[in-house]
Design a protein around this motif. Structure first.
Motif, PDB file in Angstrom:
ATOM      1  N   ARG A 197     -47.703 -19.012  62.239  1.00 48.87           N
ATOM      2  CA  ARG A 197     -49.137 -18.755  62.086  1.00 48.87           C
ATOM      3  C   ARG A 197     -49.392 -17.816  60.919  1.00 48.87           C
ATOM      4  NH1 ARG A 197     -50.547 -16.345  67.378  1.00 48.87           N
ATOM      5  NH2 ARG A 197     -48.334 -16.456  67.869  1.00 48.87           N
ATOM      6  N   PHE A 198     -48.502 -16.838  60.723  1.00 46.39           N
ATOM      7  CA  PHE A 198     -48.688 -15.928  59.595  1.00 46.39           C
ATOM      8  C   PHE A 198     -48.649 -16.707  58.275  1.00 46.39           C
ATOM      9  CE2 PHE A 198     -46.931 -13.544  56.097  1.00 46.39           C
ATOM     10  CZ  PHE A 198     -47.850 -12.517  55.996  1.00 46.39           C
ATOM     11  N   CYS A 199     -47.656 -17.571  58.138  1.00 47.43           N
ATOM     12  CA  CYS A 199     -47.527 -18.334  56.886  1.00 47.43           C
ATOM     13  C   CYS A 199     -48.742 -19.234  56.671  1.00 47.43           C
ATOM     14  CB  CYS A 199     -46.252 -19.174  56.892  1.00 47.43           C
ATOM     15  SG  CYS A 199     -44.787 -18.172  56.669  1.00 47.43           S
ATOM     16  N   ASP A 200     -49.220 -19.842  57.751  1.00 48.85           N
ATOM     17  CA  ASP A 200     -50.372 -20.744  57.631  1.00 48.85           C
ATOM     18  C   ASP A 200     -51.653 -19.973  57.336  1.00 48.85           C
ATOM     19  OD1 ASP A 200     -48.609 -22.683  58.295  1.00 48.85           O
ATOM     20  OD2 ASP A 200     -49.389 -23.077  60.299  1.00 48.85           O
ATOM     21  N   GLU A 201     -51.843 -18.873  58.068  1.00 45.33           N
ATOM     22  CA  GLU A 201     -53.162 -18.253  58.091  1.00 45.33           C
ATOM     23  C   GLU A 201     -53.341 -17.107  57.109  1.00 45.33           C
ATOM     24  OE1 GLU A 201     -53.544 -17.166  62.207  1.00 45.33           O
ATOM     25  OE2 GLU A 201     -53.164 -19.223  62.857  1.00 45.33           O
ATOM     26  N   VAL A 202     -52.276 -16.376  56.859  1.00 41.10           N
ATOM     27  CA  VAL A 202     -52.416 -15.201  55.987  1.00 41.10           C
ATOM     28  C   VAL A 202     -51.804 -15.463  54.615  1.00 41.10           C
ATOM     29  CG1 VAL A 202     -51.970 -12.750  55.728  1.00 41.10           C
ATOM     30  CG2 VAL A 202     -52.425 -13.678  57.998  1.00 41.10           C
ATOM     31  N   ALA A 203     -50.538 -15.877  54.607  1.00 38.62           N
ATOM     32  CA  ALA A 203     -49.863 -16.057  53.324  1.00 38.62           C
ATOM     33  C   ALA A 203     -50.344 -17.316  52.609  1.00 38.62           C
ATOM     34  CB  ALA A 203     -48.360 -16.110  53.531  1.00 38.62           C
ATOM     35  N   GLY A 204     -50.917 -18.267  53.360  1.00 41.32           N
ATOM     36  CA  GLY A 204     -51.376 -19.508  52.741  1.00 41.32           C
ATOM     37  C   GLY A 204     -50.226 -20.319  52.174  1.00 41.32           C
ATOM     38  N   ASP A 205     -49.082 -20.247  52.813  1.00 41.94           N
ATOM     39  CA  ASP A 205     -47.897 -20.928  52.318  1.00 41.94           C
ATOM     40  C   ASP A 205     -47.189 -21.538  53.532  1.00 41.94           C
ATOM     41  OD1 ASP A 205     -45.776 -21.683  50.640  1.00 41.94           O
ATOM     42  OD2 ASP A 205     -44.679 -19.821  51.028  1.00 41.94           O
ATOM     43  N   SER A 206     -47.654 -22.722  53.952  1.00 39.68           N
ATOM     44  CA  SER A 206     -47.125 -23.324  55.179  1.00 39.68           C
ATOM     45  C   SER A 206     -45.736 -23.900  54.931  1.00 39.68           C
ATOM     46  CB  SER A 206     -48.056 -24.438  55.662  1.00 39.68           C
ATOM     47  OG  SER A 206     -49.319 -23.905  55.915  1.00 39.68           O
ATOM     48  N   VAL A 207     -44.714 -23.141  55.262  1.00 39.01           N
ATOM     49  CA  VAL A 207     -43.355 -23.640  55.067  1.00 39.01           C
ATOM     50  C   VAL A 207     -42.534 -23.616  56.352  1.00 39.01           C
ATOM     51  CG1 VAL A 207     -43.191 -23.058  52.615  1.00 39.01           C
ATOM     52  CG2 VAL A 207     -42.556 -21.368  54.319  1.00 39.01           C
ATOM     53  N   LEU A 208     -43.051 -22.958  57.389  1.00 39.56           N
ATOM     54  CA  LEU A 208     -42.266 -22.850  58.616  1.00 39.56           C
ATOM     55  C   LEU A 208     -42.794 -23.787  59.687  1.00 39.56           C
ATOM     56  CD1 LEU A 208     -41.764 -18.984  59.016  1.00 39.56           C
ATOM     57  CD2 LEU A 208     -40.167 -20.660  58.091  1.00 39.56           C
ATOM     58  N   GLY A 209     -41.883 -24.245  60.540  1.00 40.85           N
ATOM     59  CA  GLY A 209     -42.287 -25.095  61.656  1.00 40.85           C
ATOM     60  C   GLY A 209     -41.128 -25.220  62.627  1.00 40.85           C
ATOM     61  N   PHE A 210     -41.409 -25.869  63.765  1.00 39.40           N
ATOM     62  CA  PHE A 210     -40.349 -26.116  64.742  1.00 39.40           C
ATOM     63  C   PHE A 210     -39.857 -27.547  64.603  1.00 39.40           C
ATOM     64  CE2 PHE A 210     -42.761 -22.841  67.329  1.00 39.40           C
ATOM     65  CZ  PHE A 210     -41.826 -21.848  67.135  1.00 39.40           C
ATOM     66  N   THR A 211     -38.566 -27.729  64.794  1.00 34.12           N
ATOM     67  CA  THR A 211     -38.037 -29.076  64.971  1.00 34.12           C
ATOM     68  C   THR A 211     -37.462 -29.158  66.376  1.00 34.12           C
ATOM     69  OG1 THR A 211     -35.899 -28.401  64.116  1.00 34.12           O
ATOM     70  CG2 THR A 211     -37.414 -29.382  62.548  1.00 34.12           C
ATOM     71  N   ASP A 212     -37.182 -30.363  66.807  1.00 34.90           N
ATOM     72  CA  ASP A 212     -36.664 -30.621  68.151  1.00 34.90           C
ATOM     73  C   ASP A 212     -37.679 -30.202  69.213  1.00 34.90           C
ATOM     74  OD1 ASP A 212     -34.343 -31.857  67.383  1.00 34.90           O
ATOM     75  OD2 ASP A 212     -33.231 -29.971  67.222  1.00 34.90           O
ATOM     76  N   ARG A 213     -37.294 -30.514  70.454  1.00 40.04           N
ATOM     77  CA  ARG A 213     -38.264 -30.303  71.532  1.00 40.04           C
ATOM     78  C   ARG A 213     -37.694 -29.409  72.603  1.00 40.04           C
ATOM     79  NH1 ARG A 213     -40.181 -36.354  71.723  1.00 40.04           N
ATOM     80  NH2 ARG A 213     -38.352 -36.643  73.006  1.00 40.04           N
ATOM     81  N   GLY A 214     -38.587 -29.005  73.500  1.00 41.23           N
ATOM     82  CA  GLY A 214     -38.181 -28.252  74.670  1.00 41.23           C
ATOM     83  C   GLY A 214     -37.376 -27.028  74.297  1.00 41.23           C
ATOM     84  N   SER A 215     -36.379 -26.755  75.112  1.00 40.65           N
ATOM     85  CA  SER A 215     -35.579 -25.552  74.911  1.00 40.65           C
ATOM     86  C   SER A 215     -34.718 -25.648  73.662  1.00 40.65           C
ATOM     87  CB  SER A 215     -34.704 -25.332  76.143  1.00 40.65           C
ATOM     88  OG  SER A 215     -34.115 -24.071  76.099  1.00 40.65           O
ATOM     89  N   TYR A 216     -34.596 -26.840  73.105  1.00 43.86           N
ATOM     90  CA  TYR A 216     -33.823 -26.997  71.877  1.00 43.86           C
ATOM     91  C   TYR A 216     -34.688 -26.806  70.628  1.00 43.86           C
ATOM     92  CZ  TYR A 216     -30.437 -28.876  75.155  1.00 43.86           C
ATOM     93  OH  TYR A 216     -29.586 -29.017  76.218  1.00 43.86           O
ATOM     94  N   SER A 217     -35.946 -26.481  70.823  1.00 45.26           N
ATOM     95  CA  SER A 217     -36.838 -26.246  69.675  1.00 45.26           C
ATOM     96  C   SER A 217     -36.230 -25.200  68.758  1.00 45.26           C
ATOM     97  CB  SER A 217     -38.203 -25.751  70.145  1.00 45.26           C
ATOM     98  OG  SER A 217     -38.832 -26.723  70.941  1.00 45.26           O
ATOM     99  N   THR A 218     -36.309 -25.475  67.475  1.00 42.88           N
ATOM    100  CA  THR A 218     -35.641 -24.613  66.496  1.00 42.88           C
ATOM    101  C   THR A 218     -36.595 -24.319  65.355  1.00 42.88           C
ATOM    102  OG1 THR A 218     -33.569 -25.714  67.041  1.00 42.88           O
ATOM    103  CG2 THR A 218     -33.601 -24.420  65.017  1.00 42.88           C
ATOM    104  N   LEU A 219     -36.698 -23.043  65.023  1.00 45.92           N
ATOM    105  CA  LEU A 219     -37.535 -22.651  63.890  1.00 45.92           C
ATOM    106  C   LEU A 219     -36.803 -22.978  62.604  1.00 45.92           C
ATOM    107  CD1 LEU A 219     -40.084 -21.116  62.869  1.00 45.92           C
ATOM    108  CD2 LEU A 219     -38.635 -19.094  62.765  1.00 45.92           C
ATOM    109  N   THR A 220     -37.525 -23.558  61.656  1.00 41.11           N
ATOM    110  CA  THR A 220     -36.873 -23.892  60.398  1.00 41.11           C
ATOM    111  C   THR A 220     -37.906 -24.050  59.293  1.00 41.11           C
ATOM    112  OG1 THR A 220     -35.295 -25.396  59.360  1.00 41.11           O
ATOM    113  CG2 THR A 220     -36.926 -26.379  60.804  1.00 41.11           C
ATOM    114  N   CYS A 221     -37.426 -24.115  58.061  1.00 41.36           N
ATOM    115  CA  CYS A 221     -38.314 -24.382  56.931  1.00 41.36           C
ATOM    116  C   CYS A 221     -38.506 -25.878  56.779  1.00 41.36           C
ATOM    117  CB  CYS A 221     -37.701 -23.855  55.638  1.00 41.36           C
ATOM    118  SG  CYS A 221     -38.057 -22.141  55.332  1.00 41.36           S
TER     119      CYS A 221
END
Lengths: 454, 564
Positions: B183-207
Motif C-alpha cells: 500500500r505504501f508503494c501504491d499510495e505514497v511512493a507512486g511506484d507500484s512494484v510490490l505484490g503477493f504471489t501464490d495463495r493462502g499460507s504460501y502467499s509470498t511478497l515479491t517484486c
C-alpha cells in the motif's frame, strides 16, 4: 434424456431436448427474446417490482432476495451502474450454471439484458471461470449473434437503451466466486475480497461504481418472472422459496446429475429422482449445498419451530428442499451442490480432501483463514497418513472456531463449517479413525490412496 | 454527555468519548490510552483490514423493528445490540452511539487466536532476528499470545534474504502479509512494484517481474514493516536495536525539513529514520536522507584546523581568521546549510566588519512532489529571517567573482560553501585570501589560508526553518572529531574578537538574544521549541519567488507556480 416426472423444468426446459442447439435461431424458434421485446416496452421500475414481488432469492449461495439487492443500488452518486453475472461456479459439487451456459446461452443473455435494462446498467460483464473455456467460446458466439439481431449493443430494439456484454475469463481461483473478490479480479487485480463496510458492491463495486452481482441461474429466472408474472412465479415452491432450483447431485446415488425441482423434499430428490444409494450401500450423510455447507447425518432428527410457530420433526429425507427447509435443519442450501456420502466414505478422509481444497483456495489475505485452513489441512493429512494424535479432534475444533466469523469474506465460514459439523456429528468416527490409524503396522495404503493428493 | 459541535459520542469499554465522525476505533481508543493491537493498520495508509488483530466487539443502540423507537433497558439507558461476531477496529468508523468492547473475553480470545495463527508459520528465532526489540509481532505475542504452541506440523518454507532493491532485503518467512509495504508503494511512493504471489499460507511478497524496489522512498517499507521481513540492507545485522540511543533531528537534504530520529551507540551513528510530524512529513522520509549520517565518518572529513595548510589548534585558527577579517575588503559566503543560530552569528560578523557583500549558494534539484523539494538547502529561509541576506540566492557566485576581479574584495570568508563549485574560477580564488569554515575536503578547503574544521548536523544542535516557515530543531547525536570545533562557537568567538564584546556562543544563550529582539522569533527559546516545530510568520517574504513545487504538506504560492 428423459425428464423425471418429479422434475419441474423451467430454466432447463429445452436444454436437454434432442436437437436443441445453443445458436440463436434455435432459441428464437422456441420463443426466445420475446421477453426482451416485451421488457423494453415496460417501465424499468415495473420490472424491478415484478422481481421484488416474485420473492426470487439469489441462486449463488447466500440466497439474498434479488429484487431487494437491486433496490440497494446507489443512484445518487451519478456514476454508471454495472451488472456482473457471476459465472465463476467454483463451489465443489456444483455444475448447474455450466448446463445453462453450454446448452442455452441465449437464455442467460436475455436474462442479463432484461435485468440490465430494468436496473439501468451501463454495461454487463459475465465473469466465467477458467475451467469453462468452451463456455466462454459459446457465450462470445452467442453475444455476437445477439448483437447482429440488436438484442445486445447500441439502442437495443430501438428502445434507446444500450448495453454491451463483456465475457471475462477467470484464472482458476475459487475465491473469485465471492462477489467482491470477483470484482477485484474483473478490475485486473488479485482477487482479494474487499472489506464491507465500505466496499458494498451496490455502492462501491466495479471501478468504485455501483454494481449488481447476480448468479447465472438468478438472472435466467428474471426472464421467467417476466413471462409468468410475479404472482404466478411465486406459486412455484413454498412462500419465500419461490421458483425452481437446479440441484446438482453427486456421490453415492444411482443417478447423479442435475435436476430442476420445486416444492419437494430432500428424500424425494435423493431416493425418487436419483434412485437412492448404490446397490449394497446405505447413505451415511448428505452435504446439501456445496462443500462448504454443514453436513446432514442420516438418522439425525431435525426438530424445531418454523416461522408460523408450527413444530416440525424431520428425518433427513423429510427436509423440504429449499432455502428455509435446509436452514431449519441447521445447514444451508448454498449453491445447490448436493453431495451424497454413502457408507464407503470415511468422514475424516472426506474432511482431509476438503481441507486440502480450502487451504489451496484461501486467498491469503486474512490471518485466520490463511493460516487456519493450512493448519487444518496439515492435521487432517497427518491423520489419514496414520499419524493421528489423541488431541487432534479437539485441536481441529478449536482451530475452526478461531476462523469462523473473523475474516473479511465468507470463506472463513466455508472452512470452519465442514470441520465443526463433521466433528460434531461424527466425533466417534474421528476418534476411532485416529485410534485405528495411529497403530503401528496397520494397513494404511487404503487411507493414503483416498487422501488428498498433495 | 453533551455533544460538542461536529463531534459525536461513542462508547469504548463503557467510557463515553467525543470524537470526529468517521474516526476509526483504533485511533479513538488511543485517545483513552487504550491500545487496540494491529499490524496492517497504518494511520497514513488506506485500511486493508486483513490482519484481524484489531477485532473488537461492536454494538449499536437498538431500535424496535415495528415502531422504529429506540429500545431501552429497564433503567432507561439505551439498549445496545451487540453483533454476534467481532469486527475490525481499524475499519469501524465512529458513528453516533457506537459501542465497542476492546477488552471483553471475546475480543481477547480473538487476539489470542490471531496471534497463534501468525506464529504457526513464523520462524520462532527472535534471538537471531534483526527486528528483535522493535518487532510488533514479538511484543503482541508476549502481551496477547498463548505462551505455548499447539502446532506440531512442519512450518512453511519461503525465500530468505531476497534482494528487493538496492536498499531493501526481504525475509519472506517472517512476513505476516499485512500489505503495508504494498500500500505504501501504491499510495505514497507512486511506484507500484510490490505484490503477493501464490495463495493462502504460501502467499509470498515479491517484486513484479523485471521490477525492483528502487524508488527514493523504499526504506519507508522497512520502517512500517511490523516484523523482520523487510530490512534495510545497510542496517541489518549491524547493531541490536536496544543498544541504540535515539536523538531527534532534521533531514538537511531539502527545504521540506523532514523530521528524523537518529540512532547511535557509543559515538557511532547506525541509522536515520523518519519521525512523525503530520504537518511536515507524516511518517515518511526519502532514502537519500538516511545516508547523510555517513558524512560523519567519511574519509574526506576535515578533522584538523590549519593555517597555510599547517595543522594548528582551533584557538589559533580562530584568532588568525579574526585577524584576516579585520583587514577590510571582506566578502562573506554564507550557506543555506547553516543553522539559524550560525546565520545570526554570521550576520553579526558581516555587520561588524561592513562586508563588501554576503552571498548564499542556491541548490536546486528536481521536485518529486513528495518530500524532495526544488530547494535543496534546508535553511535558506533561516538566512532570510536572520537578515543575513535580503534576497533569494543565485546558483552562481558571479557577482562575487566580478568584485574579486575588480579588486574590491580581497578576502573571502566562506562557511561550508565550495567557492569553485559556486562558480568562481581557480584564478579568482587564487587572488584572494580564503578563510574556510567547513566539514569536508574540497578545492576551497585545500586552498584556504585559514581552515576551521567544523561540525556536521549530527554533531551539533540548532534550528532550521523549512519551506512552511516552520522553525524546527535538531540535536547533537554524537560528539565531533577532536580537532574540529563547533561552528557556532567559532563564529561567536570571531565576532567577540572583532567587536571586543562577548557574543553568545551556545545555542541556548544565543536564543535568549534572538528571542527578545521584537522579531518574529519573539517568545521562542531553544529549550521550549517543541519537537513538532513552530510555525513562524513568513508574511514579510510573501513577495519572494520561492521555487518549491507541490510537496506532501506544502502548497506553493500561485506566483511561484507561474515562474515554474
Amino acid at each position: 434424456m428423459s425428464v423425471h416426472p418429479k422434475e419441474q423444468r423451467i430454466i432447463l426446459k429445452y436444454a436437454d431436448e434432442p436437437g436443441y442447439t445453443p445458436d440463436i435461431d434455435c432459441y428464437m424458434k422456441n420463443g426466445g427474446y420475446e421477453m426482451l421485446k416485451k421488457a423494453v416496452g415496460m417501465e424499468k421500475q415495473a420490472i424491478c417490482d415484478e422481481v421484488k414481488n416474485s420473492q426470487l432469492r439469489g441462486r449463488g449461495g447466500a440466497g439474498f432476495p434479488a429484487g431487494v439487492k437491486w433496490s440497494f443500488v446507489d443512484r445518487k452518486s451519478g456514476k454508471p451502474v454495472y451488472m456482473v453475472c457471476n459465472c465463476d461456479e467454483s463451489e465443489p459439487g456444483t455444475f448447474k450454471d455450466r448446463q445453462i451456459v453450454h446448452k442455452d446461452p441465449h437464455q442467460l443473455i436475455e436474462g442479463i439484458i432484461i435485468s440490465s435494462f430494468a436496473t439501468d446498467c451501463a454495461k454487463a460483464f459475465i465473469y466465467i471461470r477458467e475451467e469453462m473455456p468452451k463456455g466462454a467460446e459459446i457465450l462470445n458466439q452467442a453475444i455476437k449473434e445477439a448483437k447482429e439481431k440488436n438484442f445486445v449493443g447500441d439502442d437495443i430494439l430501438g428502445s434507446g437503451y444500450s448495453c454491451d456484454i463483456v465475457v471475462h475469463r477467470g484464472a482458476a481461483a475459487y475465491i473469485c466466486g465471492e462477489e467482491t473478490g470477483l470484482i477485484e479480479s474483473l478490475e485486473g487485480k488479485r482477487a482479494n475480497p474487499r472489506i464491507k463496510p465500505p466496499y458494498f458492491p451496490a455502492v462501491l463495486g466495479l471501478y468504485m461504481c455501483p454494481t449488481i452481482v447476480n448468479n447465472v441461474e438468478t438472472l435466467c429466472n428474471v426472464l421467467h418472472i417476466l413471462r409468468m408474472g410475479a404472482d404466478e412465479f411465486a406459486k412455484i415452491g413454498r412462500p419465500n422459496n419461490t421458483g425452481t432450483r437446479i440441484w446438482c447431485v453427486s456421490g453415492g446415488v444411482k443417478r447423479p446429475g442435475y435436476y430442476e425441482v420445486a416444492g419437494i423434499t430432500l428424500g424425494e430428490l435423493v431416493y425418487d429422482i436419483c434412485g437412492g444409494p448404490k446397490d449394497g450401500r446405505t447413505i451415511k450423510a448428505i452435504i446439501p449445498g456445496g462443500s462448504s455447507m454443514k453436513i446432514l447425518k442420516s438418522g439425525e432428527r431435525f426438530t424445531g419451530k418454523d416461522r408460523d410457530g408450527n413444530g416440525y420433526d424431520w428425518g433427513i429425507e423429510d427436509i423440504p428442499l429449499d432455502y428455509d427447509g435446509i436452514a431449519a435443519a441447521g445447514s444451508m442450501s448454498g449453491s445447490g451442490g448436493m453431495m451424497v456420502l454413502d457408507d464407503s466414505v470415511e468422514i475424516p478422509v472426506a474432511l482431509a480432501n476438503l481441507m486440502a481444497f480450502y487451504s489451496h483456495e484461501s486467498c491469503g489475505q486474512c490471518t485466520p483463514c490463511r493460516e487456519g485452513s493450512l493448519w487444518l489441512k496439515k492435521i487432517t493429512t497427518r491423520m489419514v497418513h496414520g499419524q493421528a494424535r489423541p488431541d487432534d479432534v479437539d485441536l481441529m475444533k478449536s482451530v475452526a472456531d478461531q476462523i469462523e466469523g473473523r475474516t473479511i469474506c465468507a470463506f472463513g465460514f466455508a472452512v470452519a463449517w465442514p470441520v465443526q459439523s463433521y466433528l460434531a456429528k461424527f466425533e466417534d468416527e474421528f476418534r476411532e479413525f485416529a485410534e485405528r490409524h495411529s497403530r503401528m503396522g496397520g494397513d494404511r495404503t487404503a487411507a493414503k490412496e483416498l487422501a488428498c493428493n498433495h | 454527555m453533551e455533544e460538542k459541535e461536529n463531534l459525536i459520542t461513542v462508547n469504548i469499554d463503557g467510557q463515553d468519548l467525543q470524537v470526529p465522525p468517521g474516526m476509526n476505533m483504533v485511533e479513538a481508543a488511543a485517545i483513552l490510552g487504550k491500545e487496540i493491537p494491529h499490524y496492517c493498520y497504518h494511520p497514513k495508509l488506506t485500511i486493508a483490514g486483513n490482519c484481524r488483530m484489531c477485532l473488537v466487539e461492536l454494538g449499536m443502540p437498538g431500535r424496535d423493528r415495528a415502531t422504529g423507537e429506540p429500545m431501552v433497558n429497564k433503567d432507561g439507558t439505551p439498549k445496545i445490540m451487540w453483533m454476534p461476531g467481532p469486527a475490525i477496529g481499524c475499519g469501524t468508523k465512529a458513528a453516533p452511539g457506537l459501542h465497542i468492547k476492546t477488552d471483553s473475553p471475546k475480543a481477547l480470545e480473538s487476539r489470542e487466536a490471531v496471534t497463534e495463527f501468525l506464529l504457526i508459520n513464523h520462524p520462532l528465532d527472535c534471538p537471531i532476528c534483526d527486528q528483535a526489540g522493535e518487532c510488533t509481532l514479538q511484543e503482541f505475542s508476549s502481551s496477547h499470545g498463548r505462551g505455548y504452541s499447539r502446532f506440531i506440523e512442519q512450518k512453511n518454507v519461503k525465500p530468505k534474504r531476497t534482494r528487493l532493491g538496492p536498499r531493501v532485503t526481504l525475509d519472506d518467512e517472517r512476513c505476516v502479509l499485512c500489505s503495508r509495504c504494498i500500500r505504501f508503494c501504491d499510495e505514497v511512493a507512486g511506484d507500484s512494484v510490490l505484490g503477493f504471489t501464490d495463495r493462502g499460507s504460501y502467499s509470498t511478497l515479491t517484486c513484479f517481474p523485471g521490477k525492483e524496489l528502487a524508488n527514493n522512498y523504499s526504506l519507508n517499507t522497512v520502517d512500517i514493516c511490523p516484523v523482520g521481513a523487510l530490512t534495510s540492507t545497510d542496517f541489518r545485522f549491524k547493531m541490536r536495536v536496544w543498544f541504540l540511543k535515539e536523538t531527534n533531528s532534521i533531514d538537511f537534504e531539502t527545504s521540506v525539513g523532514v523530521n528524523t530520529v537518529v540512532s547511535a551507540r557509543e559515538g557511532t551513528i547506525y541509522r536515520v529514520k523518519p519521525r512523525r510530524n503530520d504537518q511536515v512529513n507524516d511518517t515518511w522520509m526519502p532514502d537519500s536522507g538516511r545516508e547523510l549520517y555517513k558524512q560523519v565518518e567519511s574519509d574526506d572529513r576535515l578533522i584538523q584546523c590549519t593555517i597555510d595548510s599547517l595543522a594548528t589548534s582551533a584557538v589559533d585558527a580562530i584568532a588568525k581568521a579574526s585577524e584576516c577579517l579585520q583587514g577590510g575588503g571582506v566578502a562573506i559566503v554564507g550557506s543555506g546549510q547553516c543553522s539559524v543560530e550560525e546565520q545570526f552569528a554570521l550576520k553579526a560578523i558581516s555587520d561588524g566588519i561592513g562586508a563588501k557583500g554576503v552571498y548564499l549558494v542556491a541548490r536546486y534539484g528536481k521536485d518529486d512532489g513528495i518530500l524532495m523539494s526544488v530547494d535543496r538547502n534546508p535553511n535558506v529561509r533561516g538566512a532570510l529571517m536572520a537578515g543575513l541576506v535580503n534576497d533569494l540566492p543565485d546558483e552562481q557566485l558571479g557577482e562575487l567573482g566580478a568584485k574579486i576581479d575588480s579588486g574590491e574584495v580581497t578576502t573571502v570568508f566562506s562557511v561550508k560553501e565550495d567557492l569553485i563549485a559556486g562558480g568562481l574560477t581557480e584564478d579568482q580564488v587564487g587572488k584572494v585570501k580564503i578563510i574556510y569554515l567547513g566539514t569536508h575536503e574540497n578545492t576551497t578547503s585545500s586552498l584556504a589560508d585559514v581552515l576551521i574544521a567544523g561540525l556536521t548536523q549530527f554533531e551539533k544542535s540548532g534550528t532550521v526553518i523549512n519551506q512552511q516557515f516552520r522553525l524546527q530543531k535538531f540535536s547533537r547525536v554524537v560528539p565531533g572529531p577532536g580537532g574540529a570545533i563547533e561552528d557556532l562557537y567559532a563564529l561567536a568567538t570571531i565576532q567577540a574578537n572583532l567587536s571586543g564584546e562577548s557574543f553568545p556562543s551556545t545555542v541556548g544563550s544565543l536564543w535568549k538574544q534572538i528571542g527578545t529582539e521584537g522579531s518574529v522569533f519573539e517568545g521562542i527559546s531553544f529549550q521550549s521549541l517543541s519537537d513538532q516545530g513552530e510555525l513562524l510568520d513568513g508574511s514579510a517574504f510573501e513577495h519572494f519567488s520561492f521555487r518549491e513545487g507541490k510537496s506532501l504538506h506544502f502548497e506553493p504560492k500561485k506566483e511561484a507556480l507561474a515562474i515554474e
